[in-house]
Design a protein around this motif. Sequence first.
Motif, PDB file in Angstrom:
ATOM      1  N   ILE A 312       0.825  -1.211   0.000  1.00 55.82           N
ATOM      2  CA  ILE A 312       0.000   0.000   0.000  1.00 55.82           C
ATOM      3  C   ILE A 312       0.854   1.253   0.000  1.00 55.82           C
ATOM      4  CG2 ILE A 312      -1.671   1.341   1.322  1.00 55.82           C
ATOM      5  CD1 ILE A 312      -2.916  -1.283   2.247  1.00 55.82           C
ATOM      6  N   ARG A 313       1.904   1.287   0.809  1.00 59.74           N
ATOM      7  CA  ARG A 313       2.708   2.515   0.924  1.00 59.74           C
ATOM      8  C   ARG A 313       3.446   2.844  -0.376  1.00 59.74           C
ATOM      9  NH1 ARG A 313       4.924  -1.493   3.838  1.00 59.74           N
ATOM     10  NH2 ARG A 313       7.074  -2.127   3.404  1.00 59.74           N
ATOM     11  N   HIS A 314       3.547   1.864  -1.289  1.00 58.05           N
ATOM     12  CA  HIS A 314       4.163   2.089  -2.604  1.00 58.05           C
ATOM     13  C   HIS A 314       3.134   2.489  -3.663  1.00 58.05           C
ATOM     14  CE1 HIS A 314       8.253   0.259  -1.953  1.00 58.05           C
ATOM     15  NE2 HIS A 314       7.604  -0.323  -0.963  1.00 58.05           N
ATOM     16  N   GLN A 315       1.860   2.428  -3.351  1.00 56.94           N
ATOM     17  CA  GLN A 315       0.830   2.614  -4.367  1.00 56.94           C
ATOM     18  C   GLN A 315       0.685   4.084  -4.771  1.00 56.94           C
ATOM     19  OE1 GLN A 315      -2.797   0.601  -3.141  1.00 56.94           O
ATOM     20  NE2 GLN A 315      -1.680  -1.282  -2.642  1.00 56.94           N
ATOM     21  N   ASP A 316       0.049   4.297  -5.892  1.00 61.23           N
ATOM     22  CA  ASP A 316      -0.107   5.635  -6.471  1.00 61.23           C
ATOM     23  C   ASP A 316      -1.343   6.304  -5.876  1.00 61.23           C
ATOM     24  OD1 ASP A 316      -0.242   7.907  -7.970  1.00 61.23           O
ATOM     25  OD2 ASP A 316      -0.490   6.897  -9.909  1.00 61.23           O
ATOM     26  N   PHE A 317      -1.115   7.344  -5.079  1.00 64.71           N
ATOM     27  CA  PHE A 317      -2.207   8.092  -4.468  1.00 64.71           C
ATOM     28  C   PHE A 317      -2.496   9.397  -5.216  1.00 64.71           C
ATOM     29  CE2 PHE A 317      -1.167   5.196  -1.071  1.00 64.71           C
ATOM     30  CZ  PHE A 317      -2.374   4.964  -0.436  1.00 64.71           C
ATOM     31  N   GLY A 318      -2.040   9.476  -6.452  1.00 60.46           N
ATOM     32  CA  GLY A 318      -2.319  10.654  -7.252  1.00 60.46           C
ATOM     33  C   GLY A 318      -1.197  11.664  -7.218  1.00 60.46           C
ATOM     34  N   PRO A 319      -1.329  12.744  -7.986  1.00 65.82           N
ATOM     35  CA  PRO A 319      -0.244  13.726  -8.106  1.00 65.82           C
ATOM     36  C   PRO A 319       0.087  14.435  -6.802  1.00 65.82           C
ATOM     37  CG  PRO A 319      -2.257  14.526  -9.151  1.00 65.82           C
ATOM     38  CD  PRO A 319      -2.486  13.082  -8.832  1.00 65.82           C
ATOM     39  N   ARG A 320      -0.845  14.474  -5.858  1.00 66.09           N
ATOM     40  CA  ARG A 320      -0.576  15.155  -4.589  1.00 66.09           C
ATOM     41  C   ARG A 320       0.068  14.234  -3.571  1.00 66.09           C
ATOM     42  NH1 ARG A 320      -5.919  17.666  -2.616  1.00 66.09           N
ATOM     43  NH2 ARG A 320      -4.521  18.806  -1.231  1.00 66.09           N
ATOM     44  N   GLY A 321       0.210  12.959  -3.907  1.00 66.07           N
ATOM     45  CA  GLY A 321       0.920  12.031  -3.046  1.00 66.07           C
ATOM     46  C   GLY A 321       0.170  11.703  -1.763  1.00 66.07           C
ATOM     47  N   ILE A 322       0.916  11.207  -0.783  1.00 63.28           N
ATOM     48  CA  ILE A 322       0.366  10.808   0.500  1.00 63.28           C
ATOM     49  C   ILE A 322       1.412  11.138   1.557  1.00 63.28           C
ATOM     50  CG2 ILE A 322       1.241   8.432   0.616  1.00 63.28           C
ATOM     51  CD1 ILE A 322      -2.420   9.526   1.256  1.00 63.28           C
ATOM     52  N   THR A 323       1.031  11.122   2.833  1.00 63.36           N
ATOM     53  CA  THR A 323       1.946  11.478   3.924  1.00 63.36           C
ATOM     54  C   THR A 323       2.508  10.216   4.569  1.00 63.36           C
ATOM     55  OG1 THR A 323       0.745  13.524   4.364  1.00 63.36           O
ATOM     56  CG2 THR A 323       2.154  12.678   6.122  1.00 63.36           C
ATOM     57  N   HIS A 324       3.833  10.130   4.646  1.00 62.72           N
ATOM     58  CA  HIS A 324       4.531   8.987   5.232  1.00 62.72           C
ATOM     59  C   HIS A 324       5.186   9.377   6.554  1.00 62.72           C
ATOM     60  CE1 HIS A 324       4.505   6.447   1.496  1.00 62.72           C
ATOM     61  NE2 HIS A 324       4.377   7.638   0.929  1.00 62.72           N
ATOM     62  N   ALA A 325       5.589   8.363   7.304  1.00 63.06           N
ATOM     63  CA  ALA A 325       6.387   8.588   8.514  1.00 63.06           C
ATOM     64  C   ALA A 325       7.099   7.294   8.870  1.00 63.06           C
ATOM     65  CB  ALA A 325       5.529   9.049   9.680  1.00 63.06           C
ATOM     66  N   GLN A 326       8.337   7.415   9.328  1.00 62.57           N
ATOM     67  CA  GLN A 326       9.114   6.241   9.708  1.00 62.57           C
ATOM     68  C   GLN A 326       8.648   5.717  11.064  1.00 62.57           C
ATOM     69  OE1 GLN A 326      13.348   6.945   9.744  1.00 62.57           O
ATOM     70  NE2 GLN A 326      13.855   4.765   9.683  1.00 62.57           N
ATOM     71  N   LYS A 327       8.546   4.389  11.182  1.00 58.82           N
ATOM     72  CA  LYS A 327       8.269   3.701  12.448  1.00 58.82           C
ATOM     73  C   LYS A 327       7.021   4.219  13.152  1.00 58.82           C
ATOM     74  CE  LYS A 327      10.361   0.963  14.194  1.00 58.82           C
ATOM     75  NZ  LYS A 327      10.171  -0.517  14.107  1.00 58.82           N
ATOM     76  N   LEU A 328       5.882   4.171  12.458  1.00 64.51           N
ATOM     77  CA  LEU A 328       4.613   4.486  13.115  1.00 64.51           C
ATOM     78  C   LEU A 328       4.221   3.286  13.965  1.00 64.51           C
ATOM     79  CD1 LEU A 328       2.575   6.300  10.324  1.00 64.51           C
ATOM     80  CD2 LEU A 328       3.680   7.296  12.320  1.00 64.51           C
ATOM     81  N   GLU A 329       4.060   3.508  15.267  1.00 62.26           N
ATOM     82  CA  GLU A 329       3.833   2.372  16.163  1.00 62.26           C
ATOM     83  C   GLU A 329       2.607   2.578  17.043  1.00 62.26           C
ATOM     84  OE1 GLU A 329       6.907  -0.119  17.389  1.00 62.26           O
ATOM     85  OE2 GLU A 329       8.485   1.246  16.759  1.00 62.26           O
ATOM     86  N   GLY A 330       2.760   3.202  18.198  1.00 63.18           N
ATOM     87  CA  GLY A 330       1.658   3.286  19.147  1.00 63.18           C
ATOM     88  C   GLY A 330       0.465   4.061  18.608  1.00 63.18           C
TER      89      GLY A 330
END
Length: 471
Positions: A312-330
């Motif tokens: 999912i995190r590699h998928q195409d969310f359109g030209p505006r992209g999507i918001t990521h973050a390293q090590k999302l846990e709690g």
Amino acid sequence: MPEASKASQAPEAPEVSDRLSATRRQVLARTGASVAGIAFTGAFSELFTGTAAARGHAGYGPLVADPAGLLDLPRGFRYKVLSREGDPLRSGEGRVPGNHDGMGAFAGRRGRVHLVRNHENRATAARGVPTARGLTYDPAAKGGCTALELDGRDNVLGERVAIAGTAVNCSGGLTPWGTWLTCEETEDRAGTNGYTKDHGFVFEVHPADPLRTGAVPLTAMGRFQHEAVAVDPRSGIVYETEDAFEKPFGLFYRFLPRRPLGGTGSLRAGGALEAMRVPGVPDLSAVQETGTAFDGVEWVPVPDSQARETPIRHQDFGPRGITHAQKLEGCYWGGRSVYFVSSFARAAEGSAADHYGQVWRYEPHRRRLTLVVVFGPSSDVRLPGESPDNICLAPGGNLMVCEDGNGAQHVYGLTKRGEVYAMARGAQNIGTPEDPEWGEFAGVTFSPDGGTMYVNCYTPGTTFAVTGPWA
């Protein structure tokens, strides 16, 4: 650029009392016999939204060495070993599996308590969860959950397999209707590591009667490296974190169930999965100033929630992209907000900036995301590899934090003023005197009446019940 503002310094008035839970690497603490240091900026009291008033002072005094060499506690506290890896399960299904991780406590009849305990076993685990009829998803997988039934004095009345054949069960979360959602922190497909089915799902576990929930993947909630979940008790929306440590990093999701708040089994009815987009912020680590708030948060439908061809995190969310973050846990619910944690970010690994822990607050009714706390870095408190694991609310309003680092491992208490104290210390239990190692703590939780703290040692797997003069 996104519309940003400074959030109010006064936390929102709590409306309900919620159990807080979280996972690894949220704060950086200095180990010690009875004191600890911590570095953070931001409204630390914000983490306690919806809790009772905090204690008037920090801690219960210095830790006293345990003659048995298992668990050091302050004077007046005592522990009981409930279960140890390798012991026979009372159900006769096999032996207690290893890698004890996330855990939830539930009220039972006549004052009894039900514990549901995750086992974060990979395909190579030495002692997996035994398969059980009606409770096994993939016979080739070694993860799952076990369930303990306790009387009012924490005597073990029963211990059994609650779900088997899952993989890398790390954390999860409680539902408003009293079940446990256990999360697979893997994306392995059938044919990988000998698995016969796809993995990367959430499963529901009934604490008293696991056969009611069986071993059914909640596929509509997505297939990815799940870490933790939190359920909005008003809307029934489920928030989910993705623990991805390689770029592209994980996403923060919400699941809109077709039958919200429908009770046990209702999440099987399906729903829609969406990912959070903060306009103009592709990576949350770039935000460094606590109190920064972003209005107009968007939720974007996930193109393929089953990740049939692409994670999912590699998928195409359109030209505006999507918001990521390293090590999302709690991920936990408090008041009218959901809180989630990025336990660290490292620019050398592809993040936009470095930090040693962020806690974010999302207010659904305002569509507002706020950075409330940033931990570290600070050379006077940070040791390489030192990092806590789960967090839960303790009697009196403090938080208990499990350490997962090097050297002696602790359960720390944290007050609303940011004071840190050692609540428990584990003994050396693996390795040799010349090369000592200590098993991390995990799964800290309290009994429904607040009289007992339950906590796991990850390796070798041990579950403790701790009683004493809790505030």
